[in-house]
Design a protein around this motif. Structure first.
Motif, PDB file in Angstrom:
ATOM      1  N   VAL A  33       0.859  -1.179   0.000  1.00  8.98           N
ATOM      2  CA  VAL A  33       0.000   0.000   0.000  1.00  8.98           C
ATOM      3  C   VAL A  33       0.898   1.232   0.000  1.00  8.98           C
ATOM      4  CG1 VAL A  33      -1.812   1.259   1.198  1.00  8.98           C
ATOM      5  CG2 VAL A  33      -1.795  -1.250   1.264  1.00  8.98           C
ATOM      6  N   TRP A  34       0.937   1.930  -1.122  1.00  9.95           N
ATOM      7  CA  TRP A  34       1.778   3.121  -1.247  1.00  9.95           C
ATOM      8  C   TRP A  34       0.971   4.330  -0.790  1.00  9.95           C
ATOM      9  CZ3 TRP A  34       6.491   1.491  -1.879  1.00  9.95           C
ATOM     10  CH2 TRP A  34       6.728   0.325  -2.623  1.00  9.95           C
ATOM     11  N   PRO A  35       1.507   5.089   0.148  1.00 10.23           N
ATOM     12  CA  PRO A  35       0.732   6.210   0.726  1.00 10.23           C
ATOM     13  C   PRO A  35       0.737   7.438  -0.182  1.00 10.23           C
ATOM     14  CG  PRO A  35       2.900   6.102   1.739  1.00 10.23           C
ATOM     15  CD  PRO A  35       2.826   4.937   0.801  1.00 10.23           C
ATOM     16  N   TRP A  36      -0.043   8.444   0.219  1.00  9.79           N
ATOM     17  CA  TRP A  36      -0.020   9.728  -0.490  1.00  9.79           C
ATOM     18  C   TRP A  36       1.403  10.278  -0.431  1.00  9.79           C
ATOM     19  CZ3 TRP A  36      -4.205  11.448  -3.117  1.00  9.79           C
ATOM     20  CH2 TRP A  36      -5.429  10.880  -2.815  1.00  9.79           C
ATOM     21  N   THR A  37       1.923  10.664  -1.610  1.00 15.20           N
ATOM     22  CA  THR A  37       3.327  11.102  -1.671  1.00 15.20           C
ATOM     23  C   THR A  37       3.449  12.308  -2.593  1.00 15.20           C
ATOM     24  OG1 THR A  37       4.050   8.793  -1.359  1.00 15.20           O
ATOM     25  CG2 THR A  37       5.688  10.360  -2.196  1.00 15.20           C
ATOM     26  N   PRO A  38       4.158  13.377  -2.154  1.00 12.24           N
ATOM     27  CA  PRO A  38       4.365  14.548  -3.022  1.00 12.24           C
ATOM     28  C   PRO A  38       5.221  14.200  -4.228  1.00 12.24           C
ATOM     29  CG  PRO A  38       4.805  15.081  -0.715  1.00 12.24           C
ATOM     30  CD  PRO A  38       4.721  13.592  -0.805  1.00 12.24           C
ATOM     31  N   ALA A  39       5.132  15.028  -5.249  1.00 13.18           N
ATOM     32  CA  ALA A  39       5.947  14.824  -6.445  1.00 13.18           C
ATOM     33  C   ALA A  39       7.421  14.945  -6.106  1.00 13.18           C
ATOM     34  CB  ALA A  39       5.559  15.837  -7.523  1.00 13.18           C
ATOM     35  N   GLN A  40       8.196  14.192  -6.832  1.00 10.84           N
ATOM     36  CA  GLN A  40       9.643  14.174  -6.676  1.00 10.84           C
ATOM     37  C   GLN A  40      10.078  13.591  -5.322  1.00 10.84           C
ATOM     38  OE1 GLN A  40       9.443  15.060 -10.146  1.00 10.84           O
ATOM     39  NE2 GLN A  40      11.578  15.255  -9.541  1.00 10.84           N
ATOM     40  N   ARG A  41       9.199  12.767  -4.741  1.00 12.34           N
ATOM     41  CA  ARG A  41       9.526  12.085  -3.488  1.00 12.34           C
ATOM     42  C   ARG A  41       9.482  10.577  -3.715  1.00 12.34           C
ATOM     43  NH1 ARG A  41       8.811  15.463   1.025  1.00 12.34           N
ATOM     44  NH2 ARG A  41       9.393  17.578   0.354  1.00 12.34           N
ATOM     45  N   THR A  42      10.035   9.838  -2.745  1.00 12.17           N
ATOM     46  CA  THR A  42      10.083   8.374  -2.813  1.00 12.17           C
ATOM     47  C   THR A  42       9.406   7.788  -1.591  1.00 12.17           C
ATOM     48  OG1 THR A  42      12.160   8.435  -4.074  1.00 12.17           O
ATOM     49  CG2 THR A  42      11.580   6.350  -2.988  1.00 12.17           C
ATOM     50  N   ALA A  43       8.559   6.784  -1.830  1.00 10.89           N
ATOM     51  CA  ALA A  43       7.879   6.075  -0.739  1.00 10.89           C
ATOM     52  C   ALA A  43       8.563   4.732  -0.527  1.00 10.89           C
ATOM     53  CB  ALA A  43       6.408   5.872  -1.081  1.00 10.89           C
ATOM     54  N   TRP A  44       8.695   4.358   0.766  1.00 14.42           N
ATOM     55  CA  TRP A  44       9.390   3.109   1.121  1.00 14.42           C
ATOM     56  C   TRP A  44       8.437   2.168   1.859  1.00 14.42           C
ATOM     57  CZ3 TRP A  44      14.556   2.383  -0.244  1.00 14.42           C
ATOM     58  CH2 TRP A  44      15.196   3.506  -0.753  1.00 14.42           C
ATOM     59  N   GLN A  45       8.577   0.835   1.583  1.00 14.96           N
ATOM     60  CA  GLN A  45       7.785  -0.193   2.268  1.00 14.96           C
ATOM     61  C   GLN A  45       8.677  -1.395   2.569  1.00 14.96           C
ATOM     62  OE1 GLN A  45       4.404  -0.320   3.081  1.00 14.96           O
ATOM     63  NE2 GLN A  45       4.214   1.834   2.529  1.00 14.96           N
ATOM     64  N   HIS A  46       8.370  -2.080   3.692  1.00 18.01           N
ATOM     65  CA  HIS A  46       9.072  -3.327   3.993  1.00 18.01           C
ATOM     66  C   HIS A  46       8.545  -4.434   3.079  1.00 18.01           C
ATOM     67  CE1 HIS A  46      11.248  -1.992   7.565  1.00 18.01           C
ATOM     68  NE2 HIS A  46      10.154  -1.302   7.905  1.00 18.01           N
ATOM     69  N   CYS A  47       9.432  -5.299   2.625  1.00 22.43           N
ATOM     70  CA  CYS A  47       9.025  -6.430   1.784  1.00 22.43           C
ATOM     71  C   CYS A  47       8.123  -7.366   2.588  1.00 22.43           C
ATOM     72  CB  CYS A  47      10.249  -7.196   1.291  1.00 22.43           C
ATOM     73  SG  CYS A  47      11.308  -6.243   0.175  1.00 22.43           S
ATOM     74  N   GLU A  48       7.130  -7.897   1.913  1.00 18.31           N
ATOM     75  CA  GLU A  48       6.166  -8.756   2.610  1.00 18.31           C
ATOM     76  C   GLU A  48       6.792 -10.044   3.095  1.00 18.31           C
ATOM     77  OE1 GLU A  48       2.216 -11.277   1.347  1.00 18.31           O
ATOM     78  OE2 GLU A  48       2.272  -9.170   0.772  1.00 18.31           O
ATOM     79  N   ALA A  49       7.668 -10.643   2.296  1.00 13.25           N
ATOM     80  CA  ALA A  49       8.264 -11.921   2.673  1.00 13.25           C
ATOM     81  C   ALA A  49       9.511 -11.766   3.528  1.00 13.25           C
ATOM     82  CB  ALA A  49       8.595 -12.727   1.415  1.00 13.25           C
ATOM     83  N   ASP A  50      10.109 -10.579   3.542  1.00 11.57           N
ATOM     84  CA  ASP A  50      11.328 -10.353   4.328  1.00 11.57           C
ATOM     85  C   ASP A  50      11.304  -8.916   4.826  1.00 11.57           C
ATOM     86  OD1 ASP A  50      13.792 -10.172   5.477  1.00 11.57           O
ATOM     87  OD2 ASP A  50      14.925 -10.860   3.717  1.00 11.57           O
ATOM     88  N   LYS A  51      10.978  -8.741   6.088  1.00 10.34           N
ATOM     89  CA  LYS A  51      10.845  -7.392   6.647  1.00 10.34           C
ATOM     90  C   LYS A  51      12.150  -6.643   6.720  1.00 10.34           C
ATOM     91  CE  LYS A  51       6.464  -7.984   7.264  1.00 10.34           C
ATOM     92  NZ  LYS A  51       5.487  -7.270   6.416  1.00 10.34           N
ATOM     93  N   ASP A  52      13.279  -7.325   6.585  1.00 14.57           N
ATOM     94  CA  ASP A  52      14.572  -6.643   6.627  1.00 14.57           C
ATOM     95  C   ASP A  52      14.904  -5.967   5.307  1.00 14.57           C
ATOM     96  OD1 ASP A  52      14.949  -7.462   9.224  1.00 14.57           O
ATOM     97  OD2 ASP A  52      15.954  -9.338   8.634  1.00 14.57           O
ATOM     98  N   CYS A  53      14.175  -6.309   4.278  1.00 12.81           N
ATOM     99  CA  CYS A  53      14.425  -5.709   2.967  1.00 12.81           C
ATOM    100  C   CYS A  53      13.364  -4.651   2.699  1.00 12.81           C
ATOM    101  CB  CYS A  53      14.406  -6.774   1.871  1.00 12.81           C
ATOM    102  SG  CYS A  53      15.695  -8.037   2.049  1.00 12.81           S
ATOM    103  N   LEU A  54      13.735  -3.686   1.855  1.00 14.79           N
ATOM    104  CA  LEU A  54      12.849  -2.568   1.568  1.00 14.79           C
ATOM    105  C   LEU A  54      12.521  -2.502   0.082  1.00 14.79           C
ATOM    106  CD1 LEU A  54      14.441   0.257   3.767  1.00 14.79           C
ATOM    107  CD2 LEU A  54      12.359  -1.046   4.234  1.00 14.79           C
TER     108      LEU A  54
END
Length: 784
Positions: free
Chosen positions: A61-82
């Motif tokens: 689920v990618w949140p509301w994000t301003p232009a020229q910005r980057t959104a980060w999420q933890h990987c579903e199968a491995d929380k240590d990876c992004l």
């Protein structure tokens, strides 16, 4: 270049303008613009919206994000990876927009098709699920039944929750095409695939213009908007799929060279359009370039064309029984069909217990050439052309001869059966015994069968479904009734000859009538209740025009046919043949005890065997052997024997029976040919045996005596001395053996006085009754 941050929009625009007025070069790019050509405007790119995305690496689920910005999420199968996703400014729309996510660091969650079962399809993730299916199919040459069912279920879920845009339709059609071109077993899923394709066309709504087409290598779909006020022949054509990776579609054009499928809808179709609303009615066309999709598990015929279909979207009523036919022209995949039977068929979703199968109902051949077959149908559905490869083809000349033999034979049988029925119905003295009553019922059943058969084509020409069902049911009923009475003939013969001790059957004929007429009625009613569509009309002719084609109302469902017709007839023939052998063995045993020196004419024995065979319907067994090189000769034998069965019954049981001829002379003749009614029908007949003739039983030509109206046991007596044997016969209840192997006598034998010397005068010419019991032994045989 950099512009200092400023909250004043106008100041920012001025600074940018000043910078752009100066020539700019960085070695690879040079910018030099005149001041009047510089335009600067303020934009509000907004935010990249919150977005739920389903991928093979998991659900994010990618949140509301301003232009020229980057959104980060933890990987579903491995929380240590992004995983991350950038929100950038779209140069064309000047709005913030998501770019593709970066998921390379995340492990795969949906690795196989079975993993798709755990994926929830929503309106936001529908396109993502389709993309996952596309990616997974690229990794498989074929799908097993479970995987294929999973894919089809997910496609159906997508169609149920989302609006079908053209882009979405293209993805689904592409997936379906990949499935068709795979090495998967498609037979159990044909109906599912057709329903999904129909749903895509029915829900596709965002196209502009008169039509939209979606094409894939093995599948093509077109939706046409129709003006109900100006409805001419609507046509759909497909050119050869071998000329390129995709078939070419053309709408409302005449067919031209290279066409592999063409369908023309009549103007009368407008009656099936849905009620008027804000949009014009739409017609959907489909083309399937993989014949392997349409395998009928209950048929040995093979599809020799591609398949094309047409349907009215949201039709007000089923499109059938059209006054003007739908014209379908299909190109043969195999052009070597000379001398082979070709059938125009449609895909019936209800056949084979809901798995679907080919049916000829409502379709007939119009024109056939080595390369094309043109069919006409009175309804809309999926159309194809089948080649009959299950049997050795019959050439046209033999088929015409067999048709003539069948119709002539049935016509003659109908006439002579009518005479037989009238004879035994109007002449009361002829039907006083049980065998004659059974013969009368069998003759009525065969007469009904022949009359319905002869009129079947005429009734089917009306093309009224209800009438066709009634005619097919009547023919089915009389066929089963005929074999029921043939079986009862065998049963009566068994009771009369074999099981002669302690047999008492109250209401004998009434029980026979319940079985003979009631059992076929129960079977036909069950078919009508369980599967009425099993009765339908089919075209069996090979003529090129509708006027010359022969329509026939009969059972079109293979399961119903083999169970209620082939199975029933086969069981009756097996029982009758068994009883036939038992009767022959019993007759042989009886003849062992004949007086020494007696003999019987071989011709009479053969005539008796022929009579037994025809009466018990054993000649119908020839149908089970009409295969291979001997098919044509056996078909001739089958047609002659069985179409003339009624004529043979008349010959053996009317024309060759002395008592029937006497009754004709008594009631029908005049002058010197008229015979007076006197002692021929006395209640007792006394017979003296003559040494020159063979002893009882005479096979099969023994005189028939009437039975009493009651069920009480009657008796006969026999006495013998050193010079002669004699027998006095008094109206046995279960009848005696009668001419042409009807039923053997069951009599109570006891010593009696000698009869008169003219005893044999009461028997038909050439018939005598003799004892088969040796002088030193006396016996009693009781029956009822």
């Amino acid at each position: 270049m950099l512009v200092p941050k400023c909250s004043d929009v106008e100041e920012t625009q001025r600074q940018i303008h000043d910078l752009l007025e100066k020539p700019y070069s960085n070695g690879s790019v040079r910018l030099d613009a005149d001041p009047e050509n510089i335009f600067i405007s303020h934009i509000e790119p907004g935010l990249c919206p919150q977005l739920t995305q389903q991928t093979r690496q998991g659900r994010y689920v990618w949140p509301w994000t301003p232009a020229q910005r980057t959104a980060w999420q933890h990987c579903e199968a491995d929380k240590d990876c992004l995983a991350f996703r950038q929100c950038l400014l779209n140069a064309e729309t000047s709005q913030a927009a998501w770019v593709s996510p970066e998921l390379q660091r995340c492990p795969t969650v949906v690795a196989t098709i079975s993993d798709l079962e755990q994926i929830e399809v929503t309106n936001d993730t529908a396109e993502d699920v389709l993309q996952m299916i596309v990616d997974i199919l690229k990794e498989h040459d074929s799908l097993d039944k479970c995987d294929l069912q999973t894919v089809l279920n997910k496609l159906q879920e997508v169609l149920n929750i989302t609006t079908v845009t053209r882009d979405l339709a293209e993805v689904i059609v592409s997936i379906m095409s990949n499935i068709l071109n795979s090495k998967s077993d498609l037979q159990p899923f044909t109906n599912d695939i057709l329903n999904i394709t129909d749903t895509v066309g029915a829900k596709m709504s965002d196209f502009i213009g008169e039509s939209v087409s979606v094409v894939a290598p093995a599948l093509a779909l077109s939706v046409v908007s129709v003006d109900p006020e100006n409805t001419n022949n609507l046509t759909f054509g497909v050119t050869s799929v071998n000329d390129g990776p995709y078939p070419t579609i053309y709408i409302n054009k005449d067919p031209y060279e290279g066409t592999v499928a063409f369908i023309s809808l009549p103007p009368a179709l407008h009656a099936s359009f849905p009620p008027k609303n804000s949009t014009n009615p739409r017609v959907q066309f489909q083309f399937y370039g993989v014949p392997a999709l349409f395998k009928d598990g209950e048929s040995s015929q093979t599809l020799i064309t591609y398949v094309v279909s047409a349907s009215v979207i949201h039709a007000a009523e089923p499109v059938e029984n059209l006054q003007e036919p739908v014209i379908v022209t299909l190109h043969h995949l195999d052009t070597q069909i000379t001398g082979k039977k070709v059938h125009c068929v449609y895909w019936d979703f209800n056949k084979n217990s809901g798995c679907g199968g080919w049916s000829p109902r409502g379709c007939w051949k119009h024109i056939i050439t080595p390369e094309y077959t043109t069919c006409m149908c009175d309804h809309l559905t999926h159309f194809g052309v089948l080649l009959d490869v299950s049997r050795t083809p019959i050439d046209e000349e033999n088929e015409k001869i067999l048709t003539v033999i069948t119709y002539v034979g049935c016509g003659l049988s109908s006439f002579f059966l009518g005479v037989t029925v009238l004879t035994y119905s109007l002449l009361d003295k002829l039907r006083r015994d049980y065998p004659s009553q059974i013969l009368l019922n069998l003759s009525i059943a065969l007469l009904g069968l022949n009359l319905v058969f002869l009129s079947n084509s005429w009734f089917s020409a009306f093309a009224v479904y209800g009438l066709c069902v009634a005619v097919a049911t009547a023919q089915h009923y009389f066929l089963l009734a005929s074999f029921s009475w043939m079986f009862l003939e065998a049963v009566n013969m068994y009771f009369a000859l074999v099981k002669v001790f302690n047999v008492y059957v109250p209401s004998y004929i009434l029980k026979f009538c319940i079985v003979g007429w009631g059992l076929p009625l129960v079977i036909c009613c069950l078919v009508l209740v369980v599967k009425q569509e099993a009765y339908a009309v089919a075209s069996f002719a090979d003529q090129d025009t509708l006027e010359d084609s022969e329509m026939f109302c009969w059972i079109q469902d293979d399961v119903v046919f083999f169970v209620s017709v082939v199975g029933f007839i086969g069981l009756v023939l097996l029982c009758n043949f068994s009883i036939f052998l038992v009767v022959l063995l019993q007759m042989k045993k009886m003849r062992v005890n004949q007086p020494a020196g007696t003999h019987r004419s071989l011709l009479k024995d053969l005539r008796g065997v022929a009579s037994f065979t025809l009466l018990l319907g054993l000649t119908w067994a020839v149908a089970f052997f009409t295969w291979g090189p001997a098919k044509v000769p056996l078909l001739y034998l089958f047609s002659i024997l069985n179409s003339l069965q009624g004529s043979f019954i008349f010959i053996f049981h009317c024309l060759m029976k002395e008592n029937v001829r006497k009754q004709w002379r008594i009631h029908l003749c005049f002058g010197r040919f008229k015979l007076q009614d006197h002692s021929d029908w006395s209640h007792t007949a006394t017979v003296i045996a003559k040494p020159k003739c063979s002893g009882f039983p005479k096979f099969p030509m023994v005189a028939s005596f009437r039975s009493s109206k009651s069920n009480s046991t009657q008796s006969s007596s026999l006495s013998s001395d050193s010079s002669q044997r004699q027998v006095s016969i008094r109206r046995p209840n279960l009848d005696v053996m009668y001419q042409q192997s009807r039923v053997l006598p069951r009599v109570h034998l006891t010593p009696s006085a000698l009869p008169s010397a003219n005893a044999n005068a009461d028997l038909p010419e050439g018939y005598e009754v003799r004892s088969w019991i040796p002088e030193e032994r006396s016996s009693s045989i009781y029956y009822n």
